[in-house]
Design a protein around this motif. Structure first.
Motif, short mmCIF file in Angstrom:
data_model
loop_
_atom_site.label_atom_id
_atom_site.label_comp_id
_atom_site.label_asym_id
_atom_site.label_seq_id
_atom_site.Cartn_x
_atom_site.Cartn_y
_atom_site.Cartn_z
N ASP A 194 0.93 -1.21 -0.03
CA ASP A 194 0.05 0.07 -0.13
C ASP A 194 0.70 1.32 -0.07
OD1 ASP A 194 -2.54 -1.32 -0.15
OD2 ASP A 194 -2.65 -1.55 2.01
N PHE A 195 2.17 1.20 0.91
CA PHE A 195 3.03 2.38 0.81
C PHE A 195 3.42 2.77 -0.76
CE2 PHE A 195 7.12 4.06 0.65
CZ PHE A 195 7.23 5.03 1.77
N THR A 196 3.62 1.55 -1.24
CA THR A 196 4.36 1.81 -2.70
C THR A 196 3.31 2.23 -3.73
OG1 THR A 196 5.85 -0.19 -2.45
CG2 THR A 196 5.56 0.46 -4.74
N ARG A 197 2.24 1.74 -3.71
CA ARG A 197 0.96 1.92 -4.67
C ARG A 197 0.54 3.53 -4.15
NH1 ARG A 197 -3.84 2.74 -3.18
NH2 ARG A 197 -4.09 2.05 -1.05
N ILE A 198 0.38 3.95 -2.93
CA ILE A 198 0.15 5.42 -2.65
C ILE A 198 1.43 6.38 -3.29
CG2 ILE A 198 -0.11 7.13 -0.93
CD1 ILE A 198 -1.54 4.87 0.78
N GLU A 199 2.48 5.73 -2.95
CA GLU A 199 3.50 6.68 -3.46
C GLU A 199 3.68 6.74 -4.87
OE1 GLU A 199 8.36 7.04 -2.57
OE2 GLU A 199 7.67 5.02 -2.83
N SER A 200 3.30 5.83 -5.68
CA SER A 200 3.29 6.05 -7.21
C SER A 200 2.20 6.88 -7.72
CB SER A 200 3.11 4.50 -7.69
OG SER A 200 1.80 4.02 -7.59
N ARG A 201 1.00 7.02 -6.82
CA ARG A 201 0.05 7.98 -7.37
C ARG A 201 0.17 9.20 -6.82
NH1 ARG A 201 -5.18 4.93 -6.24
NH2 ARG A 201 -5.99 6.58 -7.51
N LEU A 202 1.14 9.71 -5.82
CA LEU A 202 1.05 10.81 -5.36
C LEU A 202 1.25 12.11 -6.37
CD1 LEU A 202 3.36 10.53 -2.12
CD2 LEU A 202 0.94 11.14 -2.12
N ALA A 203 2.19 12.00 -7.05
CA ALA A 203 2.51 13.24 -8.09
C ALA A 203 1.62 13.20 -9.35
CB ALA A 203 3.65 13.04 -8.84
N SER A 204 0.87 11.88 -9.91
CA SER A 204 -0.08 11.96 -11.08
C SER A 204 -1.44 12.06 -10.79
CB SER A 204 0.07 10.34 -11.57
OG SER A 204 -0.25 9.32 -10.73
N ASP A 205 -1.77 11.69 -9.42
CA ASP A 205 -3.28 11.62 -8.92
C ASP A 205 -3.56 12.49 -7.97
OD1 ASP A 205 -3.36 9.81 -11.26
OD2 ASP A 205 -3.49 8.13 -9.74
N TYR A 206 -2.66 12.55 -6.90
CA TYR A 206 -3.18 12.90 -5.57
C TYR A 206 -3.10 14.39 -5.44
CZ TYR A 206 -4.08 8.00 -3.99
OH TYR A 206 -4.43 6.91 -4.09
N PHE A 207 -1.73 14.91 -5.79
CA PHE A 207 -1.44 16.35 -5.77
C PHE A 207 -2.42 17.24 -6.81
CE2 PHE A 207 3.46 15.22 -4.39
CZ PHE A 207 3.08 14.76 -3.01
N PRO A 208 -2.34 16.72 -7.88
CA PRO A 208 -3.15 17.55 -8.85
C PRO A 208 -4.38 17.65 -8.44
CG PRO A 208 -1.94 15.92 -10.14
CD PRO A 208 -1.95 15.75 -8.69
N ALA A 209 -4.94 16.73 -7.48
CA ALA A 209 -6.64 16.94 -6.94
C ALA A 209 -6.77 17.84 -5.86
CB ALA A 209 -7.13 15.43 -6.69
N VAL A 210 -5.63 18.42 -5.47
CA VAL A 210 -5.76 19.48 -4.13
C VAL A 210 -5.14 20.75 -4.50
CG1 VAL A 210 -6.01 17.37 -2.43
CG2 VAL A 210 -3.76 18.24 -2.76
N THR A 211 -5.61 21.72 -3.57
CA THR A 211 -4.59 22.97 -3.26
C THR A 211 -3.42 22.58 -2.46
OG1 THR A 211 -6.54 24.02 -3.81
CG2 THR A 211 -4.74 25.29 -2.82
N LEU A 212 -2.30 22.77 -2.85
CA LEU A 212 -0.94 22.39 -2.26
C LEU A 212 -0.35 23.52 -1.35
CD1 LEU A 212 0.63 19.67 -4.25
CD2 LEU A 212 -0.46 19.27 -1.90
N THR A 213 -0.37 23.55 -0.02
CA THR A 213 0.43 24.60 0.60
C THR A 213 1.62 23.96 0.88
OG1 THR A 213 -1.83 25.87 1.19
CG2 THR A 213 0.33 26.24 2.56
#
Length: 154
Positions: A41-60
Motif C-alpha cells: 500500500d505504501f508503494t501504491r500510494i507513493e506511485s500515485r502522489l504526483a500523478s493523481d493525488y497532488f493535482p486533485a488538491v490545493t497544495l500549501t
C-alpha cells in the motif's frame, strides 16, 4: 546552524517541478508515523502522489531554511493531506500549516487513520472532534478511518 532553525514560510506549491520534494516529505513522514501501513500500500500510494493525488488538491508548502519541510493538501473544506518531514517534526510546522488552511482555505474536516494515534491527538488538540468512523479507508482498504470536524466551540 542546526537543521530547521530558520523561520517557517508558508506558500503555494510551485507546481509539478516541486512534486518530487513533496514525495520525499511524504515518504519521510509516513515511514515515521504509519507503521501500520502495508508495504504494498505504501508503494501504491507513493506511485500515485504526483500523478493523481497532488493535482486533485490545493497544495500549501511549508518552507524552512530555504527548502520544503512540509505540506498540506486541501479539497473543498477537507484537509486531504498534511505531512511534515520527520527531520523537522515537532517544530510547529504541522500546526502552522493547519492554521493556514483553516484560516485561508476554510478547512473544517479531516479524516485520520485510526491507527495513527499521533495524528488523531494532533487534531484533537487543535480543536477537531470525532464525528464518525469508517471500517475501510477511501480506497476500500482495511485501514479504519476516523472522520473529524473542527469544533464550533473553539
Amino acid at each position: 546552524m542546526k537543521e530547521g532553525s530558520g523561520p517557517v514560510i508558508l506558500r503555494a506549491c510551485r507546481g509539478e517541478a516541486e512534486y518530487p520534494a513533496l514525495v520525499d516529505i511524504w515518504r519521510s513522514a509516513v515511514r515515521a508515523t504509519h507503521d501500520f501501513l502495508d508495504g504494498s500500500d505504501f508503494t501504491r500510494i507513493e506511485s500515485r502522489l504526483a500523478s493523481d493525488y497532488f493535482p486533485a488538491v490545493t497544495l500549501t508548502v511549508a518552507e524552512k531554511d530555504g527548502k520544503p519541510a512540509g505540506f498540506a493538501g486541501v479539497h473543498g473544506d477537507s484537509l486531504e493531506m498534511l505531512f511534515v518531514s520527520d527531520a523537522v517534526r515537532g517544530q510547529g510546522i504541522g500546526t502552522a500549516l493547519l492554521s493556514e488552511v483553516i484560516a485561508y482555505q476554510g478547512v473544517s474536516k479531516v479524516d485520520v487513520n485510526e491507527q495513527n494515534r499521533g495524528a488523531y491527538g494532533f487534531y484533537v488538540s487543535r480543536g477537531f472532534v470525532r464525528v464518525g468512523r469508517s471500517e475501510l479507508d477511501a480506497d476500500s482498504r482495511p485501514y479504519p478511518t476516523l472522520h473529524m470536524e473542527l469544533s464550533t466551540n473553539r
